[in-house]
Design an enzyme around this catalytic site. Sequence first.
Site, PDB file in Angstrom:
ATOM      1  CB  CYS A 190      -0.936  -0.006   1.198  1.00 51.36           C
ATOM      2  SG  CYS A 190      -1.902  -1.531   1.288  1.00 51.36           S
ATOM      3  CG  HIS A 192      -1.932   4.060   5.421  1.00 55.62           C
ATOM      4  ND1 HIS A 192      -1.860   3.972   4.057  1.00 55.62           N
ATOM      5  CD2 HIS A 192      -2.053   2.788   5.877  1.00 55.62           C
ATOM      6  CE1 HIS A 192      -1.918   2.702   3.694  1.00 55.62           C
ATOM      7  NE2 HIS A 192      -2.043   1.965   4.774  1.00 55.62           N
ATOM      8  CD  GLU A 226      -1.491   7.422   9.384  1.00 58.45           C
ATOM      9  OE1 GLU A 226      -1.094   8.192   8.496  1.00 58.45           O
ATOM     10  OE2 GLU A 226      -2.427   6.605   9.220  1.00 58.45           O
ATOM     11  CE  LYS A 249      -5.650   3.980   2.477  1.00 61.71           C
ATOM     12  NZ  LYS A 249      -4.756   5.126   2.711  1.00 61.71           N
ATOM     13  CG  PHE A 259       0.057  -5.893   4.387  1.00 64.42           C
ATOM     14  CD1 PHE A 259      -0.403  -5.183   5.481  1.00 64.42           C
ATOM     15  CD2 PHE A 259      -0.846  -6.708   3.715  1.00 64.42           C
ATOM     16  CE1 PHE A 259      -1.718  -5.265   5.893  1.00 64.42           C
ATOM     17  CE2 PHE A 259      -2.167  -6.800   4.118  1.00 64.42           C
ATOM     18  CZ  PHE A 259      -2.606  -6.078   5.210  1.00 64.42           C
TER      19      PHE A 259
END
Length: 415
Positions: A163, A303, A314, A335, A401
């Site tokens: 990602c 993120h 985060e 997102k 990841f």
Amino acid sequence: MKRVVITGLGALTPIGNDLQAYLEGLKAGTSGANLITHFDAEKFKTQFACELKDFDASAFLDRREVRRFDDFSIYAMVTAMEAMEDSGLDLEKIDLDRAGVIYASGIGGLSTLEKEIEDFEAGDGTPRYNPFMIPKMIANLSAGHISMKYGFRGPSFVTVSACASAGHAMNIAFDYIRLGRSDLIITGGSEASVTKAGIGGFNAMKALSTRNDDYKTASRPYDAERDGFVLGEGGGTLILEELEHAKKRGAKIYAELVGCGATSDAYHMTAPHPEGIGAMNVMRLALKDAGLEVKDIDYVNTHGTSTPLGDIAELKAVQQLMGDHVYNINVSSTKSMTGHLLGAAGAIEAIACILAINHNFVPPTINHFNDDPEIDPKINLTFNKAQERDVKVALSNTFGFGGHNSATIFKAYEE
């Protein structure tokens, strides 16, 4: 070193099929989630995703290209075409040896691989594979197709770091230009992983939300009841250009890319470092690279995937790095609207930052219902509604990841 500016943008997202529609979706706080239409998901734990809406590839590409390209390459090509048109570049007036394509995909042609295996299994055991299977499937072909379309003979390759892929692609493109190796680079990322293998694989990891009864609000970054991310698809493309090259041709300039960073958590295959050490370090490196201080940041596009562990780690990193200045900035996760586009996430989120700078607003974190007691309530997470703000400097985080971390800083352009 040379200065690098953004002179063209293209977007194909679950909340808008071009740049203007994406902007409108961000301002409106639109949810891109819908029940899956690409395949029958009735038996899957997750039956929804953030798919593209009413997208017809044949409106942009000829039938032969549509047949020979995997969807991730189609998304890359369509957004590159929009960005190139937006940039106003005249290919006859630039040095094509100094123009390149550095693109990204986390997975590549998953649907192509899936289909070829299914077709083989349904047959009599005789291998009858499509001769375009490998070229359609391999992740580097998005960059290859774009470079061939425009005749760019400079660097051409794809970064694959889960990602964080698009973040790394943009940052490498940034370096190529500021070090004087290229005049302009088409960069960004695309992903087409809303497939049986994509949904099933992430379900097996327990990474996806399973809120099938309320899928429109399933992507809930920072909400106390978040239960995983929502898979998205699409792409985003940016034209990065050396400043003097852009000025010489009278290009419009959206913003300046001023700094980047890359680190690794060196911690776990899929989980973030619980204290956000890698995330904090990558933002610190980006600030140092940009020659900026914490107090210069107006907006952080996190993120923020809507996972229980990732969101907290985060925010810890952001708060530790910024100290009391964290209460002066806006933070949001787009997102919540687009879902998670994996290797393309960094591209469409970078574009969100650039649009925030150009239109003086901060996109919201939608779908917030319940405060998480582990999150400082004084941090402005821009919940549920876009906020007007004069954004001069925006920071975009992408993490993948494997512990891969990327941070990119965009600044309002000044002479």
